[in-house]
Design a protein around this motif. Structure first.
Motif, PDB file in Angstrom:
ATOM      1  N   HIS A 103      -4.670  -0.112  10.563  1.00  0.00           N
ATOM      2  CA  HIS A 103      -4.316   1.254  10.975  1.00  0.00           C
ATOM      3  C   HIS A 103      -5.190   2.222  10.174  1.00  0.00           C
ATOM      4  O   HIS A 103      -4.756   2.719   9.132  1.00  0.00           O
ATOM      5  N   GLU A 106      -3.728   5.611   9.304  1.00  0.00           N
ATOM      6  CA  GLU A 106      -2.676   5.522   8.282  1.00  0.00           C
ATOM      7  C   GLU A 106      -3.200   5.025   6.941  1.00  0.00           C
ATOM      8  O   GLU A 106      -2.469   5.016   5.963  1.00  0.00           O
ATOM      9  N   LEU A 179      13.100 -11.782   4.048  1.00  0.00           N
ATOM     10  CA  LEU A 179      13.160 -10.378   3.663  1.00  0.00           C
ATOM     11  C   LEU A 179      12.117  -9.625   4.486  1.00  0.00           C
ATOM     12  O   LEU A 179      10.922  -9.763   4.258  1.00  0.00           O
ATOM     13  N   ASN A 180      12.601  -8.863   5.450  1.00  0.00           N
ATOM     14  CA  ASN A 180      11.679  -8.123   6.322  1.00  0.00           C
ATOM     15  C   ASN A 180      11.366  -6.765   5.714  1.00  0.00           C
ATOM     16  O   ASN A 180      11.981  -5.772   6.035  1.00  0.00           O
ATOM     17  N   GLY A 181      10.412  -6.740   4.847  1.00  0.00           N
ATOM     18  CA  GLY A 181      10.091  -5.481   4.173  1.00  0.00           C
ATOM     19  C   GLY A 181       8.664  -5.053   4.461  1.00  0.00           C
ATOM     20  O   GLY A 181       8.024  -4.431   3.632  1.00  0.00           O
ATOM     21  N   THR A 183       7.046  -2.776   5.586  1.00  0.00           N
ATOM     22  CA  THR A 183       6.982  -1.369   5.931  1.00  0.00           C
ATOM     23  C   THR A 183       5.605  -0.779   5.622  1.00  0.00           C
ATOM     24  O   THR A 183       4.942  -1.225   4.693  1.00  0.00           O
ATOM     25  N   ARG A 184       5.230   0.192   6.418  1.00  0.00           N
ATOM     26  CA  ARG A 184       3.951   0.867   6.187  1.00  0.00           C
ATOM     27  C   ARG A 184       4.175   2.246   5.562  1.00  0.00           C
ATOM     28  O   ARG A 184       3.341   3.133   5.695  1.00  0.00           O
ATOM     29  N   LEU A 185       5.287   2.390   4.855  1.00  0.00           N
ATOM     30  CA  LEU A 185       5.681   3.707   4.345  1.00  0.00           C
ATOM     31  C   LEU A 185       5.145   3.965   2.939  1.00  0.00           C
ATOM     32  O   LEU A 185       5.113   3.066   2.113  1.00  0.00           O
ATOM     33  N   ARG A 186       4.764   5.211   2.712  1.00  0.00           N
ATOM     34  CA  ARG A 186       4.321   5.628   1.374  1.00  0.00           C
ATOM     35  C   ARG A 186       5.513   5.972   0.494  1.00  0.00           C
ATOM     36  O   ARG A 186       5.397   6.023  -0.718  1.00  0.00           O
ATOM     37  N   LYS A 187       6.610   6.306   1.114  1.00  0.00           N
ATOM     38  CA  LYS A 187       7.808   6.698   0.374  1.00  0.00           C
ATOM     39  C   LYS A 187       9.007   6.049   1.028  1.00  0.00           C
ATOM     40  O   LYS A 187       9.214   6.220   2.231  1.00  0.00           O
ATOM     41  N   ASP A 188       9.794   5.357   0.231  1.00  0.00           N
ATOM     42  CA  ASP A 188      10.987   4.708   0.777  1.00  0.00           C
ATOM     43  C   ASP A 188      11.922   4.415  -0.383  1.00  0.00           C
ATOM     44  O   ASP A 188      11.734   3.443  -1.110  1.00  0.00           O
ATOM     45  N   ASN A 189      12.901   5.265  -0.564  1.00  0.00           N
ATOM     46  CA  ASN A 189      13.837   5.094  -1.685  1.00  0.00           C
ATOM     47  C   ASN A 189      15.192   4.579  -1.201  1.00  0.00           C
ATOM     48  O   ASN A 189      16.231   5.132  -1.509  1.00  0.00           O
ATOM     49  N   THR A 190      15.151   3.487  -0.461  1.00  0.00           N
ATOM     50  CA  THR A 190      16.397   2.899   0.029  1.00  0.00           C
ATOM     51  C   THR A 190      16.702   1.616  -0.743  1.00  0.00           C
ATOM     52  O   THR A 190      16.566   0.514  -0.227  1.00  0.00           O
ATOM     53  N   ASP A 193      13.797  -2.056  -5.827  1.00  0.00           N
ATOM     54  CA  ASP A 193      12.405  -2.329  -5.515  1.00  0.00           C
ATOM     55  C   ASP A 193      12.146  -3.842  -5.525  1.00  0.00           C
ATOM     56  O   ASP A 193      11.556  -4.373  -6.458  1.00  0.00           O
ATOM     57  N   LEU A 194      12.598  -4.511  -4.488  1.00  0.00           N
ATOM     58  CA  LEU A 194      12.404  -5.968  -4.417  1.00  0.00           C
ATOM     59  C   LEU A 194      10.934  -6.319  -4.250  1.00  0.00           C
ATOM     60  O   LEU A 194      10.492  -7.389  -4.679  1.00  0.00           O
TER      61      LEU A 194
END
Lengths: 471, 471
Positions: A103, A106, A179-181, A183-190, A193-194
């Motif tokens: 991408h 992105e 573990l489906n992690g 993500t293409r996110l720059r910020k993710d505070n959910t 931090d696995l």
């Protein structure tokens, strides 16, 4: 206690997977490239998908069979070989090598964990982007292995370690869950931090199966130069000036000691060296620049300023891509020179930057008190990361001085620890440094690590005996 | 089950600590600044040292008393207030505010966790360095809280979130042991990454007591401009061009929608706005440059290029520090405008960059199907992080539309999740979004989080009910 990956288990596992997935492990999966140790025997699984990885891990958990995750096999601390205990399953991701997606807008690339680092870099370049992780073994090392060991290399100064380049991970946890992690996110505070917990855990908490990685714009101009420096202190001051001039545009800053150049003279005499008289210390400096600035010009300005301040003696600035490549070829030849000479003891250490000068002043006399030895120090000075390797005197072989190795290692690691440094900067712990970690590591940290390991991998199947001693 | 921090416990704790450390919590420690909830009653401890923190945590663990760690109290998701369950101990670090050391040559600063972010920034500036974490509440927010919540802000694009700025941590773990990880190292691969596990865990795995943080050289030149853009897609393309031109020198890229400007017209009419006709979309762009380049010139070049490509309409480039500050004052006023209007539902979301355009095209009609509502979207576009806030129509009050809030939140979060986004980009989970996390979070991730929480905090004393529901 774990069970061996025996014939019965091989049959069970084979039945659950497509034909050709499970086999006896060939030698190349059992050996460590520098001969530090072998896995005596093992079963090998080469899955084609994350779902198959999950099935394999699940089966191993059920049968209490240990798993050694296997990337490119280039690790330097025996994370990929298991000399002791029941025969493990070697889980190789060398069939999972896809670049899933690039991408460019992105600045993200998504890859299977088995992809070679060089292939990830090439895919990024194909989209006019940079994936900055770069190290000598990148043609063989897998990106999953790079992440599992939090690999470093020559561009950490600007771009960080492997962990800093990862946005998302897919991994199979020790119970076989996925573990489906990715993500293409720059910020993710959910939540916790696995991702970073898995990165650098050396396969002991799960198997990384895919990753979403950061890409960067390529610099408009790249400048590369060798500068001779009076010493490590001057080199650090040179680095600070280069950083200030380029707004943090220094991408590499490698310190090289004369001993490494003399080893190259001895072993690779055809290799062109930049300075006729081998300097005691020199630095390989690379900068990346935006449009509108000439790299050669900036390098020349840097040299002039630094020369006036007594920070550099001589300098050679690359004037072409071929010259840049030749400069790097010299840098990359240093480990080969070391290999040919043969070290008695090698150390991958890091120090706070302001402790480096003191350490390098103190260490030679301490080493000399152990024996007549040669020291080759080179490394990623900008990261405080030195490869501090100790060799026999001319005419002797490392094999004859093996008895000195523990003394030398203790000596170096004690000095490093006293100065707030690390006994494993970029190579990890693997199985080679488990005792060292127990000796020099923080007891609270080790206790917390053991709790986490027990919580996520209660049976202890994931890379047993790596990082933490088997329970 | 936890016990309340009752009078008996208060006496026990007081006896173990210097006079004046333990008291009944005053209101300011019990309230959340936006009135989302309160801690009905609590004991307050204000230790002066890490050793005292350890003693307090140890005592709480022994007595099974819950601890709410308290930084600056500026969190937006109720991580700092505990409305339900037994009265907790509020553990405030507001007496531990020292800048322990600044190491300009290393680009490192070491601070107590209670130091205000603004004070950390000022200390860095005093050493001619940049500590880039920056957010609206930085005068009050503590660096420990910033780390515990992995704060974001306006400079993430170039410098990363709080976690990316941290080299080492000291923390007190839930059993009262002290994790001495206050390393100043750029590279350290000695075991699991407990630092990043603690960062972003919102005080549920331990109390951060001190941190070693990265500093950066300050840019030689800074350029700041407002550009009107036809839409978010054009804004992203503008960002990509700015990044390519400056070798990643874009430090901020904030997207602003007309609605926010109209709110400012309504609530803060004296605030100077850059464009007479309020544009539908505009971007606040800031770049940092090395020596030898003029920021105004580069900004003008960027505008010309982008204008020719149809990516920008109008533009205003700051010509002085005062103008730059005025630009940022407008940006920082947007949340204040929102507060005065009063949102029915606010969302701190992030998306993969290439999903942003689609989301912003899709969302308004979906929201409109719920009711007659106004949408203000602004945020850190470069990070894919949008504050997507929904307001009552002119003349109505948010309080009268509270019944729509859950519908709006579901609608937004479902769209975000479908596009691979996050329902909490930078604010965290706290207690406000625990149910949202359970609904939209990954079940495997949640299970692993619960295992880790149980392993490190078996009694469950650390910020009980935050991030994870109480067991």
């Amino acid at each position: 206690m774990l069970n061996p990956a025996d014939d019965a288990f091989a049959r069970t596992l084979s039945d659950a997977l497509p034909e050709g997935t499970v086999a006896r492990a060939a030698d190349r999966y059992l050996e460590e490239p520098r001969g530090k140790g072998i896995t005596p025997a093992a079963l090998l699984a080469r899955p084609r998908s994350t779902a198959e990885v999950a099935r394999i891990v699940h089966a191993c958990a059920a049968a209490r069979v240990g798993i050694v995750p296997w990337g490119g096999g280039t690790g330097l601390v025996m994370g990929q070989v298991k000399p002791l205990g029941p025969a493990p399953l070697i889980l190789s991701l060398d069939r999972m090598t896809r670049v899933q997606a690039v991408h460019p807008r992105e600045n993200v690339i998504v890859v299977d964990a088995g992809a070679a680092l060089a292939d990830v870099r090439a895919a990024a370049e194909g989209a006019d982007r940079l994936f900055p992780l770069s190290l000598a073994s990148e043609g063989t090392a897998s990106i999953g292995g790079n992440l599992a060991t939090n690999a470093g290399g020559v561009n950490v100064l600007r771009y960080g370690n492997a962990r800093d380049l990862c946005l998302g991970l897919e991994a199979v946890l020790p119970d076989g869950s996925v573990l489906n992690g990715l993500t293409r996110l720059r910020k993710d505070n959910t939540g916790y931090d696995l991702r970073n917990l898995l990165i650098g855990s050396e396969g002991t908490l799960g198997v990384i199966t895919a990753a979403a990685l950061k890409l960067f714009p390529r610099p408009s101009g790249v400048g590369t130069a060798f500068f001779t420096v009076p010493g490590p202190g001057a080199a650090l001051e040179l680095l600070a000036r280069a950083q200030a001039m380029t707004f943090g545009g220094v991408t590499s800053f490698e310190l090289i000691h004369r001993q490494g150049l003399l080893f190259l003279d001895e072993c690779l005499p055809d290799l062109r060296q930049p300075f006729e008289v081998r300097p005691e210390w020199m630095a390989l400096v690379e900068i990346g620049l935006p449009e509108g600035l000439s790299p050669e010009r900036i390098m020349a300005d840097l040299f002039e300023q630094a020369h006036a301040a007594g920070l550099v003696g001589d300098g050679v600035i690359a004037g072409s891509l071929a010259q840049r490549q030749a400069f790097w070829a010299l840098r990359e030849a240093l480990p080969e020179g070391n290999r040919r000479i043969g070290a008695v003891s090698s150390h991958d250490i890091s120090l706070p930057l302001s402790e480096i000068e003191g350490f390098l002043a103190e260490a030679p006399a301490r080493i000399a008190s152990i024996g007549d030895l040669r020291i080759n120090c080179f490394g990623h000075l900008g990261d405080g990361n030195l490869h501090y390797n100790v060799f026999p005197p001319r005419g002797q072989r490392a094999a004859d001085l093996r008895h000195l190795a523990p003394l030398i290692m203790d000596c170096v690691h004690a000095m490093v620890t006293a100065r707030g440094g690390s006994i494993s900067a970029e190579h990890g712990i693997g199985r080679l440094k488990v005792e060292e970690l127990e000796r020099y590591g923080n007891a609270t940290k080790l206790a917390a690590m053991r709790s986490i390991k027990a919580a996520l991998d209660p049976v202890g199947i994931m890379n047993p005996g790596a990082v933490l001693r088997m329970g």
